[in-house]
Design a protein around this motif. Sequence first.
Motif, mmCIF file in Angstrom:
data_model
loop_
_atom_site.group_PDB
_atom_site.id
_atom_site.type_symbol
_atom_site.label_atom_id
_atom_site.label_comp_id
_atom_site.label_asym_id
_atom_site.label_seq_id
_atom_site.Cartn_x
_atom_site.Cartn_y
_atom_site.Cartn_z
ATOM 1 N N ASN A 263 31.564 -16.225 26.416
ATOM 2 C CA ASN A 263 32.558 -16.111 27.485
ATOM 3 C C ASN A 263 31.938 -15.645 28.799
ATOM 4 O O ASN A 263 32.592 -15.657 29.841
ATOM 5 N N ILE A 264 30.676 -15.234 28.739
ATOM 6 C CA ILE A 264 29.988 -14.789 29.948
ATOM 7 C C ILE A 264 29.388 -16.019 30.618
ATOM 8 O O ILE A 264 28.306 -16.475 30.275
ATOM 9 N N GLY A 265 30.115 -16.572 31.583
ATOM 10 C CA GLY A 265 29.661 -17.807 32.209
ATOM 11 C C GLY A 265 28.676 -17.597 33.334
ATOM 12 O O GLY A 265 27.974 -18.525 33.738
ATOM 13 N N LYS A 266 28.630 -16.377 33.857
ATOM 14 C CA LYS A 266 27.735 -16.076 34.970
ATOM 15 C C LYS A 266 27.413 -14.583 34.933
ATOM 16 O O LYS A 266 27.884 -13.853 34.051
ATOM 17 N N ASP A 267 26.624 -14.155 35.889
ATOM 18 C CA ASP A 267 26.211 -12.750 35.942
ATOM 19 C C ASP A 267 27.350 -11.908 36.508
ATOM 20 O O ASP A 267 27.334 -11.489 37.663
ATOM 21 N N ASP A 268 28.361 -11.665 35.664
ATOM 22 C CA ASP A 268 29.581 -10.962 36.054
ATOM 23 C C ASP A 268 29.640 -9.642 35.299
ATOM 24 O O ASP A 268 29.836 -9.611 34.082
#
Length: 425
Positions: A263-268
């Motif tokens: 679910n981590i699609g980017k460096d968030d």
Amino acid sequence: MATVIRNGYIYTGGEIVHSDLLIKNGVIAAIGNNLTAEKEINAQGKLVSPGLVDVHVHYRDPGQTEKEDVRTGSLAAAHGGFTTVCAMPNVDPVPNTTDLMAKMVQNNHKAGLVHILQYAPITVDEDSKEIPDYAGLKKAGCVALSNDGKGVQDAQTMFLAMQKARKNNLLIAEHAQDDSLFNHGVMNDGPTARLLKQEPITELAETTQIARDLLLAEKTGVHYHVCHVSTKTSVELIRIAKSHGINVTCEVAPHHLLLGEENIGKDDSNFKMNPPLRTREDQKALIAGLLDGTIDMIATDHAPHTAKDKQGGFKNAAFGIVGSETAFSELYTKFVKTGTFTLQQLLNWLTIAPAKAFGLKKAGRIAINQPADIAIFNLEQKVAINSSDFKSKAKNTPFNQDLVFGQTELTMVDGKIVFQREESK
């Protein structure tokens, strides 16, 4: 003044019944039909639940009140339907002494809108080998012991702490983390970490310390509670320990049930928490662990931070997300609405089970002569989570704008309304 909550679906005795609920002098006086009182609350079509119980929150008070304080943290709890919470001791100063503990207990009672029970540290300042005066801390009001945020690194220290905790009939709630294996990681050791080029955290950092502590718990007989279990192996270890009669309970956090590393699609950094989000296989094991009783309860690990704390992506941001205000609605929507859990099961994991495990006799139940700690939820209306509506000072959540059912309409503590949605007034 007596109050009747009319026409709700009440969770009582492990079942959901359509009934009225009468409250007098802050306690539940009757459950039945056609009850009357001077004041009425219409709960037509709504769920009337015991106030939820959360054994794992961080209120940052004293010392870091720019993140959260007792007042805002307890209001956030009420907003989420929680009426009893247990606050971790990783504050400044750490409540190592009876005087500090007594002050925290007093402030929790004075400033809190819900019942706030206070942890004491397992070791002095949470990072030493020195064990504080457990007997004195218990007398001053602590509910249990934890170094949450840090694992107890030295086995001999943990062994002595367990012996002393057992002698004082105190539960040890452990954040299982071997720092030498954690190795300054920021994300689960998997494909997402490699894709985003982030330092990995091996599951061994959690599982090896759980394995160590279970053997120590078996030897000492202490009640050992594992915080925020996140891996399949952790669940298997605890399942085996329970089959051998070891006195162990454990919790799972909502985010580990709801999300995985994919679910981590980017460096968030709103997806950065400790333990980290794991694999789909781990998620399935956590769900199975709840369903077969290996995992005893759900606890939020509500971890508020300022916007500045969460800057800098995974590499530099603080670990943790807020959870008090999203837990019930997210879990109800994801698991009850889809048939994975029954509503009774979810409510049990959020009320009866944590109260039983932590010996909280006045929490987690709707029954005659029990305190009128009540939450009313709207299970029919779909709403979007909006972090700007949070009562917490912090907004660090990966669930912003999720569409959910199960918003809190009203929360009552000792018969007094401490939160009520504006359109419900």
